[in-house]
Design an enzyme around this catalytic site. Structure first.
Site: not given
Ligand code: AMP
Length: 402
Positions: A10, A95, A184, A215, A245, A287, A338, A388
């Site tokens: 990736n 990816r 995604h 994120n 974003r 978070m 989480n 992923e």
């Protein structure tokens, strides 16, 4: 000897994440990350996972470019007897963020495929160039090995035109390839399938709303295994409130910032992609920190959280309408897996849609897919950890063995 190992790469603009997997049992043999490529303070963190232990090794010091980064990774793998020259390596799975409308499936990379990925750079200027670099460097290291591109957009190519098109002039849209592509995709594909498995059903039998809350964050509506809508659009900026974003906003905000605030296009781009979302609203995009601050009565953190949840609820409602019948809502990625407080708040008050969360089940932590809805609830609510890299490896291995 049969080749059963897949190296997943990736490649970002200044980083390379990698995993080496053995597809006989999906075991991870090594994982790692090179960051700050091109800077003085580059770092390679490599963790071999064979032989029981998981002792990481770190290399600190300048790594000039992606070629140097991949060579360093190859050397680390070789120290563990997992070198890229091994006959057990079957392929490299890359990816690739944007596959446009051309790539609906994982694809073995040749010159034509590479040229098409390059042609898509204007719609993914931040991501595709780094992915291309990663591919070229890996090709140079092992020219004989199949290199496979697995696209973030591919899973969403089943979206109907009614969901994929913006309501703008068709000719302009077509000329500039402006439409909703979604991102995604490997996560939405993996999580929707795992959710079906958790329910004891085939993917074709269930309708799932997947909430990938990391994120970056996106929602998707998956009907009988196929994506019918997703919240990200031409770029990963549309949709949910994210770490940095903005997600959805009135497009006229952009004209206003240009005309009234005299901001340049690049400044607006940076504002909306990097300085908005939770960071823009309260100064934090983690978070954990946001919920900690809320616990101390921090009003700014509370408002940011409320805006995040309000947007999420709107998408759950919208996708319930798009799907008609919803069998499950699945939470995934860093926040989704989480943050119990986010899951609880997102579903609160949606009993009319058949949604509820059991407080005790929601509080349980773990790495396995699990249900968090009470038995009486009409719609299953689940936490389904995404993977992923495993999805990229699985798709790559299936392709080279087909
Ligand atoms: P991802 O992009 O999927 O790696 O998700 C990263 C984000 O997940 C972080 O920015 C945090 O906001 C969030 N996160 C990670 N761990 C936790 C946790 N234990 N509790 C709440 N949020 C978390």
């Amino acid at each position: 000897m049969t080749a059963t190992r897949i190296l997943v790469l990736n490649s970002g603009s200044s980083s390379v994440k990698y995993q080496l997997l053995d597809m006989r049992d999906n075991a991870r043999l090594a994982v790692g990350l090179v960051e700050r490529i091109g800077e003085e303070t580059s770092r390679l963190k490599h963790t071999p996972l064979t032989g029981g232990g998981a002792e990481s090794r770190e290399l600190n010091g300048p790594i000039a470019d992606h070629e140097a980064a991949l060579k360093a990774v190859a050397e680390e793998l070789a120290k563990d007897g997992l070198g890229l020259d091994s006959p057990e390596l079957a392929a490299v799975g890359h990816r690739v963020v944007h596959g446009g409308l051309t790539f609906t499936k994982p694809t073995v990379i040749d010159d034509t495929v590479l040229a098409e990925i390059e042609r898509l750079v204007p719609v993914a200027p931040l991501h595709n160039p780094a992915n291309i670099t990663g591919i070229k460097v890996a090709q140079a290291l092992r020219p004989d090995l199949p290199q496979v591109a697995v696209f973030d957009t591919a899973f969403h190519t089943t979206m109907p035109e009614s969901a994929a098109r913006y309501a703008i002039d068709v000719q302009t849209a077509d000329e500039h390839r402006i439409r909703r592509y979604g991102f995604h995709g490997t996560s939405h594909a993996y999580v929707s399938r795992e959710t079906a498995k958790l329910l004891g059903k085939a993917p074709e039998e269930v309708n799932v709303i997947v909430l990938h809350l990391g994120n970056g964050a996106s929602a998707s509506a998956v009907k009988a295994g196929a994506c019918v809508d997703t919240s990200m659009g031409l770029t990963p900026l549309e949709g949910l409130v994210m770490g940095t974003r903005s997600g959805d906003l009135d497009p006229a905000v952009i004209f206003h910032l240009a005309r009234v605030a005299q901001m340049s296009v690049d400044e607006i781009d940076t504002l909306l992609n990097k300085k908005s979302g939770m960071v823009g609203l309260c100064g934090d995009n983690d978070m954990r920190e946001i919920t900690r601050r809320m616990g101390e009565g921090d009003e700014q953190a509370r408002l940011a959280f409320d805006i995040y949840i309000h947007r999420l609820k709107k998408y759950i409602g919208a996708y319930s309408a798009v799907l008609g019948r919803v069998d499950a809502v699945a939470f995934t990625a860093g926040v989704g897996e989480n943050a119990a407080a986010v899951r609880e708040a997102a579903v609160a008050g949606l009993e009319e849609l058949g949604l509820a969360v059991d407080a005790d089940l929601n509080a349980v932590r773990g790495d396995e897919p699990r249900l968090i809805s009470p038995e009486y609830a009409r719609v299953a609510v689940a936490v389904v950890p995404t993977d992923e890299e495993l999805e990229i490896a699985t798709q790559t291995y299936a392709l080279v063995n087909s």
